[in-house]
Design an enzyme around this catalytic site. Structure first.
Site, PDB file in Angstrom:
ATOM      1  N   SER A 554       0.850  -1.199   0.000  1.00  0.00           N
ATOM      2  CA  SER A 554       0.000   0.000   0.000  1.00  0.00           C
ATOM      3  C   SER A 554       0.877   1.237   0.000  1.00  0.00           C
ATOM      4  O   SER A 554       2.018   1.202   0.476  1.00  0.00           O
ATOM      5  CB  SER A 554      -0.894   0.008   1.242  1.00  0.00           C
ATOM      6  OG  SER A 554      -1.545   1.261   1.390  1.00  0.00           O
ATOM      7  N   TYR A 567      -2.956  -0.867  10.334  1.00  0.00           N
ATOM      8  CA  TYR A 567      -2.926  -1.195   8.909  1.00  0.00           C
ATOM      9  C   TYR A 567      -1.616  -0.729   8.271  1.00  0.00           C
ATOM     10  O   TYR A 567      -0.929  -1.487   7.571  1.00  0.00           O
ATOM     11  CB  TYR A 567      -4.123  -0.553   8.218  1.00  0.00           C
ATOM     12  CG  TYR A 567      -4.152  -0.752   6.719  1.00  0.00           C
ATOM     13  CD1 TYR A 567      -4.633  -1.931   6.162  1.00  0.00           C
ATOM     14  CD2 TYR A 567      -3.710   0.251   5.861  1.00  0.00           C
ATOM     15  CE1 TYR A 567      -4.656  -2.118   4.790  1.00  0.00           C
ATOM     16  CE2 TYR A 567      -3.735   0.088   4.490  1.00  0.00           C
ATOM     17  CZ  TYR A 567      -4.212  -1.099   3.950  1.00  0.00           C
ATOM     18  OH  TYR A 567      -4.225  -1.270   2.589  1.00  0.00           O
TER      19      TYR A 567
END
Length: 677
Positions: A554, A567
């Protein structure tokens, strides 16, 4: 129904039964009169299955259509057996209208035989008679005068002339046994032709059953019996499969198929198995797909995996030398170059058969053909002695100029042909898009997901099990990962591309993030990626074929956004795994790269599960506008979709970036704060 439609229906029925003929094996025909659209006069036509077609799935588009008057006129210009190959090109001048499919080498057999309907098939029982040492005498004994023996002759124009002459001289006959090859039958109607084909096959099988030896392959070799527990047998098969695939892919990459059919296991347990395997197959349709003979492991069923792999590598060197000698002994200056010296069939006593091809269907069909060959050998040995055609004759077909031309006409392989991809979290969102793109590029795909039903449904959308399968995998569970990869290996022979995509996210500020939130996200993504990569690396190393590991990380792995510490931290963990594994696995030819998407809202399972609502609240926008919001904060002002991530995976694992490893590719439409430094 017209003769043409009767022909298609008959072909589909015959092609649906493997003991009658196998995939793309045999051919059928019908003759009838139609009106010529140019002259308005009646014209006699021949419809015959075209080159490369399959009887079981034959449609009108798979038929070649020829004018019989022109076809028969070729007899007057036939230059003789030394130049019979020239007649195949002449068939093109006999086509009616657009002609349909390309005529096959067997077209002469159908056009020259004076019967409205003709079948040429490769039934196990028929080939058993055809390959028996005393096949001619057996033919007379089994069928009387209804079926005539034809000595071996390579398929072609002369064989068509031979069979036409035999039918003319034997009006009582309904067909022929073609030495070393198969059967041909005929009839005045489609139903009569099919009935005659089935009578020959059924009569041959009944004779074998009644008069054949009880144990045609000899006694069981102690220690070579099948591993009785199926799970243990398939576990050993999965442990051996990557090394065997590497062996079969020494010259060019192959996809694999595994079978532990009881008939294969029984054959491998018997005394005669080594000698019969060495003799190889006989029917051209068999050995063109299985090579002239298989490679047989000569160790008992309880041999350790390590000992079996070591011995298989030794036998591979022997096999390559033997095949090269076969090529050199029969090649002429005009012969095509050797096409590779690796086996397409590898037999492991107690375990089963591994078959290989340029794609899954070809690999599976090769195994089906070798099972047919086992059935043929069983029948021939039950009545007589199995005696296939000579290696010289096999070579004349395997390296036939016409066969080479057929291979050259095949379309260029897609970019990911022969590659097997294992994608986690692939039943939806980014993972599904990746699986779809890789399958479109020619890869075999294993869709691994926590939800088995959804994984199987997603796989079914991509095609048959020759294209994709769905497996269950909780990536936090090492045992489930091992089981999922075992299924992948048994389905396709091994794994080449591993995509660590499974993920989830909980959007919370630091003070609201619980220990459980932290552990869950790290277990699924950081630990899950580690477990999948570790298990897959064993396969990649054993194959010795290189490979790719892709991490869907990400932009958050390098960009510090608000309210997602768990996350983002786990994505940073994944990002560094890419670098670490790129260094460690590089010596094995395995490339490891990452992709950093940003804000993939549409089609995303993560965003649909609550992450989207939380992020929308964080940024003060409506959830339905979140994709547009993310797009507007990028340099390119474009929304990122699952397909864009899939594009990056296809490029990183494709043929153009063979020297790129340890790279992170941003797929974020341009987020300056996430630029890599």
């Amino acid at each position: 129904m017209t003769a043409k439609h009767d022909l298609i229906a008959r072909s589909n029925r015959l092609g649906a039964e493997p003991h009658i003929t196998n995939y793309a094996g045999g051919n059928t025909s019908a003759k009838d009169t139609e009106t010529d659209p140019v002259t308005g006069e009646p014209v006699e036509l021949l419809w015959v299955k075209g080159s490369g077609g399959d009887l079981g799935t034959l449609t009108e588009q798979g038929l070649a259509v020829l004018r019989l008057d022109r076809m028969r006129a070729l007899v007057d210009v036939y230059p003789g057996i030394e130049r019979e190959d020239e007649m195949v090109a002449a068939f093109d001048f006999c086509l009616h209208g657009k002609g349909g499919a390309a005529p096959s080498i067997d077209t002469a057999m159908h056009g020259l035989v004076d019967a409205p309907h003709v079948d040429h098939l490769h039934p196990d029982a028929g080939i058993a008679i055809a390959t028996a040492a005393d096949g001619e005498q057996l033919t007379a004994r089994v069928f009387g005068e209804k079926v005539v023996w034809v000595p071996w002759r390579r398929p072609g124009f002369q064989l068509g002339l031979d069979i036409a002459e035999i039918k003319a001289q034997n009006p009582q006959a309904i067909g022929c046994i073609l030495g070393g090859h198969g059967i041909t039958a005929w009839g005045d109607t489609s139903d009569e032709c099919e009935a005659n084909s089935r009578w020959i096959i059924d009569t041959a099988q009944a004779y074998i059953d009644e008069h054949g030896a009880a144990e045609p392959f000899g006694a069981v070799r102690p220690g070579f019996e099948a591993i009785g527990d199926q799970d243990a047998r398939r576990e050993k098969a999965a442990a051996l499969a990557p090394s065997i695939r590497g062996i079969a892919s020494h010259d060019k990459p192959m996809v694999g198929h595994f079978s532990d059919d009881p008939r294969v296991l029984d054959f491998l347990a018997r005394d005669k198995a080594p000698a019969l395997a060495e003799l190889g197959t006989s029917c051209p349709d068999h050995f063109l797909r299985t090579k002239v003979k298989p490679m047989l492991l000569d160790l008992p069923a309880d041999a350790s995996v390590e000992d079996a792999i070591a011995r298989l590598h030794e036998l591979h060197e022997v096999y390559r030398a033997d095949y090269t000698a076969y090529y050199n002994a029969h090649a002429t200056p005009e012969s095509p170059a050797i096409r590779g010296a690796d086996p397409l069939i590898v037999l492991v006593p107690g375990v089963g058969m591994f078959s290989f091809g340029a794609n899954k269907q070809t690999a599976r069909v090769a195994g089906e053909f070798y099972l047919n060959a086992i059935n043929v050998m069983r029948g021939a040995e039950a009545l007589s002695t199995y005696t296939p055609i000579s290696d010289a004759e096999k070579f004349r077909i395997e390296y036939w100029a016409l066969e080479e031309a057929k291979l050259q006409r095949m379309p260029k392989p897609k970019s990911h042909a022969t590659r097997v991809a294992f994608v986690t979290g692939a039943a939806s969102g980014i993972g599904k898009a990746i699986a779809t793109r890789l399958a479109a590029e020619g890869a075999c795909v294993v869709i691994a997901d926590l939800d088995l039903e959804k994984a199987q449904a997603a796989a079914a959308e991509l095609g048959s099990t020759d294209v994709a399968i769905g497996v269950q995998a909780n990536v936090t569970d090492a045992a489930q990962i091992d089981t999922a990869l075992r299924e992948a290996v048994l389905a396709f022979g091994g794994v080449d591309i591993v995509v660590n995509n499974a993920g989830l996210s909980l959007s919370k500020p630091l003070l609201e993030t619980t220990e459980g939130d932290w552990d869950l996200q790290h277990d699924v993504m950081a630990k899950g990626s580690f477990l999948v990569s570790k298990a897959a690396a064993r396969i990649l190393i054993d194959q010795g074929m290189g490979g790719d590991v892709i991490y869907i990380s990400s932009k958050n792995s390098v960009f510090a956004g608000p309210n997602n510490i768990a996350y983002s931290a786990t994505k940073a963990d994944q990002a560094h795994q890419v670098r670490l594994l790129a260094v460690e696995l590089g010596e094995h030819g395995v490339k490891v790269n990452g992709i950093n998407p940003d804000g993939v809202v549409r089609g995303s399972g993560i965003f649909a599960s609550g992450w989207g609502a939380n992020r929308a609240a964080t940024y003060g926008v409506d959830e339905q506008d979140l994709g547009t919001f993310y797009a507007q904060r990028t340099i390119l002002k474009r929304e990122v979709l699952p397909d864009h991530v899939a594009n990056a995976v296809a490029v990183l694992t494709g043929p153009d970036l063979t020297h790129t490893t340890g790279l992170h590719v941003p797929v974020d439409a341009g987020v300056a704060a996430a630029f890599l430094r």
